[in-house]
Scaffold this motif. Sequence first.
Motif, short mmCIF file in Angstrom:
data_model
loop_
_atom_site.label_atom_id
_atom_site.label_comp_id
_atom_site.label_asym_id
_atom_site.label_seq_id
_atom_site.Cartn_x
_atom_site.Cartn_y
_atom_site.Cartn_z
N SER A 172 4.27 -17.57 -12.33
CA SER A 172 5.33 -18.19 -11.32
C SER A 172 4.88 -18.07 -9.81
CB SER A 172 6.78 -17.54 -11.43
OG SER A 172 7.51 -17.70 -10.33
N LYS A 173 5.15 -19.05 -9.04
CA LYS A 173 4.52 -19.03 -7.57
C LYS A 173 5.53 -17.96 -6.93
CE LYS A 173 2.85 -23.74 -7.80
NZ LYS A 173 2.99 -25.12 -7.13
N LEU A 174 6.51 -17.46 -7.44
CA LEU A 174 7.29 -16.68 -6.55
C LEU A 174 6.91 -15.25 -6.72
CD1 LEU A 174 10.99 -17.85 -8.01
CD2 LEU A 174 9.88 -18.21 -5.95
N PRO A 175 7.05 -14.27 -5.74
CA PRO A 175 6.69 -12.94 -5.67
C PRO A 175 7.00 -12.27 -6.93
CG PRO A 175 7.75 -13.24 -3.63
CD PRO A 175 8.01 -14.51 -4.50
N TYR A 176 6.13 -11.70 -7.65
CA TYR A 176 6.44 -11.13 -8.81
C TYR A 176 5.74 -9.69 -8.80
CZ TYR A 176 6.35 -10.13 -13.95
OH TYR A 176 6.55 -9.52 -15.29
N ARG B 154 -3.88 -11.30 4.69
CA ARG B 154 -4.81 -11.68 3.66
C ARG B 154 -5.44 -10.65 2.81
NH1 ARG B 154 -6.46 -16.06 7.05
NH2 ARG B 154 -5.38 -17.93 7.08
N VAL B 155 -5.31 -10.82 1.72
CA VAL B 155 -5.91 -9.58 0.86
C VAL B 155 -6.68 -10.43 -0.44
CG1 VAL B 155 -5.53 -7.45 -0.82
CG2 VAL B 155 -3.97 -8.01 1.05
N GLN B 156 -8.07 -10.18 -0.70
CA GLN B 156 -8.57 -10.67 -1.65
C GLN B 156 -9.53 -9.42 -2.46
OE1 GLN B 156 -11.21 -13.44 0.25
NE2 GLN B 156 -12.61 -11.90 1.46
N TYR C 153 -11.90 0.53 -5.81
CA TYR C 153 -11.76 -0.92 -6.11
C TYR C 153 -10.41 -0.78 -6.75
CZ TYR C 153 -16.35 -1.42 -4.19
OH TYR C 153 -17.71 -1.34 -3.39
N ILE C 154 -9.45 -1.96 -6.45
CA ILE C 154 -8.12 -2.12 -7.20
C ILE C 154 -7.98 -3.57 -7.51
CG2 ILE C 154 -7.28 0.23 -6.71
CD1 ILE C 154 -5.54 -1.58 -4.57
N SER C 155 -7.37 -3.96 -8.39
CA SER C 155 -7.09 -5.21 -8.87
C SER C 155 -6.19 -5.83 -7.79
CB SER C 155 -6.47 -5.64 -10.25
OG SER C 155 -5.36 -4.76 -10.33
N LEU C 156 -6.26 -7.03 -7.70
CA LEU C 156 -5.23 -7.68 -6.85
C LEU C 156 -3.77 -7.55 -7.33
CD1 LEU C 156 -6.72 -11.54 -6.28
CD2 LEU C 156 -6.22 -9.55 -4.48
N HIS D 198 3.17 -15.09 -0.76
CA HIS D 198 2.30 -15.70 -1.82
C HIS D 198 1.28 -15.37 -2.17
CE1 HIS D 198 4.56 -19.27 -0.01
NE2 HIS D 198 4.50 -18.90 1.03
N ARG D 199 1.33 -15.61 -3.65
CA ARG D 199 0.14 -14.82 -4.37
C ARG D 199 -0.62 -15.85 -5.44
NH1 ARG D 199 1.77 -13.75 -9.61
NH2 ARG D 199 3.94 -14.11 -10.05
N SER D 200 -1.88 -15.77 -5.79
CA SER D 200 -2.68 -16.52 -6.80
C SER D 200 -3.45 -15.55 -7.39
CB SER D 200 -3.25 -17.50 -6.00
OG SER D 200 -4.33 -17.04 -5.22
N ASN D 201 -4.46 -15.96 -8.31
CA ASN D 201 -5.20 -15.49 -8.81
C ASN D 201 -6.40 -14.88 -7.84
OD1 ASN D 201 -4.07 -15.74 -11.29
ND2 ASN D 201 -5.14 -17.41 -11.83
#
Length: 363
Positions: free
Chosen positions: A215-219, A295-297, A320-323, A346-349
Amino acid sequence: MNQEVPLLSIVVPNRNRSLKIVRKLLVSVLSQLSNRIQLTIVDYGSALDYQQELAKLVKEFIKVDLILCPTQGQLFHKTRAINIVLRKTTSTYFMVLDMDCICHPEFIDKALELVASGHPVNFPYGFLSEHESQLNKSFDNYNYDFVGGLTGTAIFKTVDLLELNGFDEIYHNWGAEDADMFERLKHKGITTTHYTDELLLLHQWHKKEYRNTGSKLPYHSTLERINHGYFQFSGTLKRIKANQSLPWGLGFDQDQYKKLLEPSFTLELNSTQEEVSALCFQLKESSFDGTLLIRVQEHKHAKSLKTRLKTVLRLKQPQYISLEDSNRLLLETIILNHRNQPYTYHRSNKSIRISLFFQSKSA
C-alpha cells in the motif's frame, strides 16, 4: 426536558471505505436520526478524489454531517477522529458506530433504552460474507456467517468519556482502542454491558488494504501488536485517564497543512540506527519553525562486501538498518511526539519521505 440539548451524538470514523458500504450504513440509519440524534462522519485522510465523491453522497442524506480531514499521507487515527466530535458535543449520550455496519431499524431506540441504565453498551456484529454483503435486503433477511464478540460500536454517557480525556490517541490504525475505553471505564467503576439478547448490527465484508505492505499509505508492520501490548500495560497499571502528555481531540489548521508543500529545510539521512535515532531525538527537542522535509535512503555501503567483512570481524562501523526498521522508528516517533502536527509520510522500496510542520514554541 430542554429540547435544545442533543440527546445523542453518533460519530462514524472513515477512511477510503467503499461508497457502496457507506450508502448502506446511511440508508439503514437515516430514518432513526432527528434534531436530537445527530450523526457525523469524520473522514480521516481518504484520497482527495474519494473525499469529493463522499461529500456528494452525504449531501443526499440531509441529517448527516461530514468532517473532511486533510490528513492524506498519515496513519489512520481513529481515536482522534472520534475525539474531534466528542470534544465539541453537548449531547447526553455519545455513540461510536463503525462505517461497515448495517443497522437494525430500531437500533438507535434500543441503544438509548439500554444506556439509560447508566452503563455503556457494546453491540456485537453478525458478519456477512462477501456475496451476502453485495445484496440489498431488509435487515432480518440477511444471512450472516457468525456473530463476533467485542466490537467498535458502543454507546456511552458523554460525561463519562470526557472525564477520561476521551479515547486514547496513542492508538493508530485499528485495534484495541475500544477495549481500552471499556477497561479504563471499569477502573473508574463503570462496567460495560455486552448486549447479546438480539442482533442489532450486521458487518459488511470488505478487504483490509491497509494491512498490505504494498500500500502507498503509511504502514507499520507490528503496530497492531504494539497497540495490544500497550493496552495490556494500561490494564496492569489500572490507568483511567488518557491523553495527558499532548492535547486531544484537536481539529485541523488548513493553512498549516498547505505549508507542507513548501519545505523550509531539507534533511538527507542514511538508514542507520545512529542517524535515525539522532533525528528522532532532535525532532523531540526542536524549536524549528516551518516545514521540515526528511528523506531517508539505504546507505550505499550497507550491503557491500567490505561491510559484510567488518560485520564478520566485529569491527566498528555504522549500524546499518533496513528501510523497514527506519520506517518503524520514524512512525513510532510521530505517534509518541508529533501526532498532532501536520505531516505527510510516503514510503517506497528505495526511500522514505516525511514532511513535518513545526510552529515555533515562541509563536
